[in-house]
Design a protein around this motif. Structure first.
Motif, PDB file in Angstrom:
ATOM      1  N   ARG A   1      38.498  41.489  32.876  1.00 14.60           N
ATOM      2  CA  ARG A   1      37.058  41.463  33.176  1.00 14.60           C
ATOM      3  C   ARG A   1      36.838  41.328  34.677  1.00 14.60           C
ATOM      4  O   ARG A   1      35.973  41.978  35.252  1.00 14.60           O
ATOM      5  CB  ARG A   1      36.389  40.303  32.451  1.00 14.60           C
ATOM      6  CG  ARG A   1      36.181  40.522  30.999  1.00 14.60           C
ATOM      7  CD  ARG A   1      35.379  39.373  30.374  1.00 14.60           C
ATOM      8  NE  ARG A   1      35.448  39.464  28.942  1.00 14.60           N
ATOM      9  CZ  ARG A   1      36.151  38.643  28.162  1.00 14.60           C
ATOM     10  NH1 ARG A   1      36.808  37.633  28.694  1.00 14.60           N
ATOM     11  NH2 ARG A   1      36.175  38.798  26.864  1.00 14.60           N
TER      12      ARG A   1
ATOM     13  N   PHE B   1      34.836  43.914  37.277  1.00 17.15           N
ATOM     14  CA  PHE B   1      33.532  43.431  37.716  1.00 17.15           C
ATOM     15  C   PHE B   1      33.313  43.837  39.165  1.00 17.15           C
ATOM     16  O   PHE B   1      34.168  43.610  40.015  1.00 17.15           O
ATOM     17  CB  PHE B   1      33.462  41.909  37.576  1.00 17.15           C
ATOM     18  CG  PHE B   1      32.106  41.353  37.866  1.00 17.15           C
ATOM     19  CD1 PHE B   1      31.126  41.350  36.886  1.00 17.15           C
ATOM     20  CD2 PHE B   1      31.798  40.848  39.116  1.00 17.15           C
ATOM     21  CE1 PHE B   1      29.870  40.839  37.142  1.00 17.15           C
ATOM     22  CE2 PHE B   1      30.539  40.342  39.387  1.00 17.15           C
ATOM     23  CZ  PHE B   1      29.576  40.338  38.399  1.00 17.15           C
TER      24      PHE B   1
ATOM     25  N   GLY C   1      23.052  43.271  34.143  1.00 17.37           N
ATOM     26  CA  GLY C   1      24.338  42.617  34.359  1.00 17.37           C
ATOM     27  C   GLY C   1      24.317  41.105  34.369  1.00 17.37           C
ATOM     28  O   GLY C   1      25.250  40.477  34.867  1.00 17.37           O
TER      29      GLY C   1
ATOM     30  N   THR D   1      24.650  38.957  31.824  1.00 12.83           N
ATOM     31  CA  THR D   1      25.724  38.391  31.008  1.00 12.83           C
ATOM     32  C   THR D   1      27.061  38.537  31.710  1.00 12.83           C
ATOM     33  O   THR D   1      27.865  37.589  31.735  1.00 12.83           O
ATOM     34  CB  THR D   1      25.751  39.048  29.620  1.00 12.83           C
ATOM     35  OG1 THR D   1      24.517  38.741  28.953  1.00 12.83           O
ATOM     36  CG2 THR D   1      26.917  38.549  28.785  1.00 12.83           C
ATOM     37  N   SER D   2      27.318  39.688  32.304  1.00 14.27           N
ATOM     38  CA  SER D   2      28.572  39.878  33.049  1.00 14.27           C
ATOM     39  C   SER D   2      28.668  38.895  34.211  1.00 14.27           C
ATOM     40  O   SER D   2      29.728  38.316  34.461  1.00 14.27           O
ATOM     41  CB  SER D   2      28.671  41.308  33.566  1.00 14.27           C
ATOM     42  OG  SER D   2      28.756  42.210  32.496  1.00 14.27           O
TER      43      SER D   2
ATOM     44  N   THR E   1      29.363  35.395  32.928  1.00 12.92           N
ATOM     45  CA  THR E   1      30.759  35.292  32.527  1.00 12.92           C
ATOM     46  C   THR E   1      31.650  35.070  33.745  1.00 12.92           C
ATOM     47  O   THR E   1      32.562  34.227  33.717  1.00 12.92           O
ATOM     48  CB  THR E   1      31.188  36.564  31.765  1.00 12.92           C
ATOM     49  OG1 THR E   1      30.355  36.700  30.602  1.00 12.92           O
ATOM     50  CG2 THR E   1      32.638  36.498  31.342  1.00 12.92           C
TER      51      THR E   1
ATOM     52  N   SER F   1      32.354  51.032  40.403  1.00 12.34           N
ATOM     53  CA  SER F   1      32.325  50.823  38.948  1.00 12.34           C
ATOM     54  C   SER F   1      32.693  52.095  38.213  1.00 12.34           C
ATOM     55  O   SER F   1      33.442  52.071  37.223  1.00 12.34           O
ATOM     56  CB  SER F   1      30.928  50.350  38.522  1.00 12.34           C
ATOM     57  OG  SER F   1      30.848  50.240  37.133  1.00 12.34           O
TER      58      SER F   1
END
Length: 184
Positions: A14, A18, A51, A53-54, A57, A181
């Motif tokens: 992840r 990111f 983004g 939630t990303s 995290t 990305s």
């Protein structure tokens, strides 16, 4: 994965994928490196799919690296009721949650970082979170909220919260981050 856990490998994956949000991550790193937090609540808001939630995290990973007790509450996974929120906190390995309005502490003495994602789903609890839950946490606890909307005006009207609140409005990634990305 020899010698490591699957979860560790997933977190690393992840992290590698990111992109962007460097300023937001540095803000949390810097805050967690201080004894006295410059803010107690980081309120991140933006439209769906931007983004949040990303980012939350990644911020949880940063908090874990800072040796904090991290609790992640996802508003999509619980009913909007104080009992449900307290149940998640009670389920955290290191937390002691007193009955009634008593303090919430980390048994290890580590700093507590509570991340609340999809806060819009818990909107009915906003006054309870602000006025009852968060004051129970230690003064060095950091709360990070992810919501589709800006904070309710009550957060800014109360002089105590106004000084403890930092609001970030997430917008589209910089074109360079978008290109990175897409290259992954």
């Amino acid at each position: 994965l020899r010698g490591g856990s699957r979860g560790g490998g997933m977190a690393a994956g992840r992290s590698r994928r990111f992109v962007g949000r460097d300023a937001e991550m540095e803000l949390v790193r810097a805050a967690l490196s201080t004894h006295q937090l410059p803010f107690a609540v980081l309120y991140v808001h933006g439209p769906g799919g931007i983004g949040k939630t990303s980012l939350l995290t990644m911020l949880a990973t940063i908090a874990e690296s800072a040796v904090a007790t991290v609790v992640y509450i996802d508003g999509r996974d619980i009913v909007p009721h104080p009992v449900a929120v307290l149940a998640v906190l009670r389920g955290a390995a290191d937390l002691t949650v007193s009955d009634g309005a008593g303090p919430i502490t980390a048994a290890s003495g580590r700093r507590i970082v509570v991340l609340i994602d999809s806060y819009e789903r818990l909107a009915a609890l906003d006054a309870w979170v602000r006025d009852d839950l968060l004051p129970r946490l230690p003064s060095d606890a950091l709360i990070i909220i992810g919501d589709r909307s800006p904070p309710d005006p009550a957060w800014r009207v109360d002089p105590a919260w106004r000084d403890l609140l930092r609001v970030i409005s997430l917008r589209n990634l910089h074109p360079h981050a978008c290109h990175r990305s897409l290259e992954m």
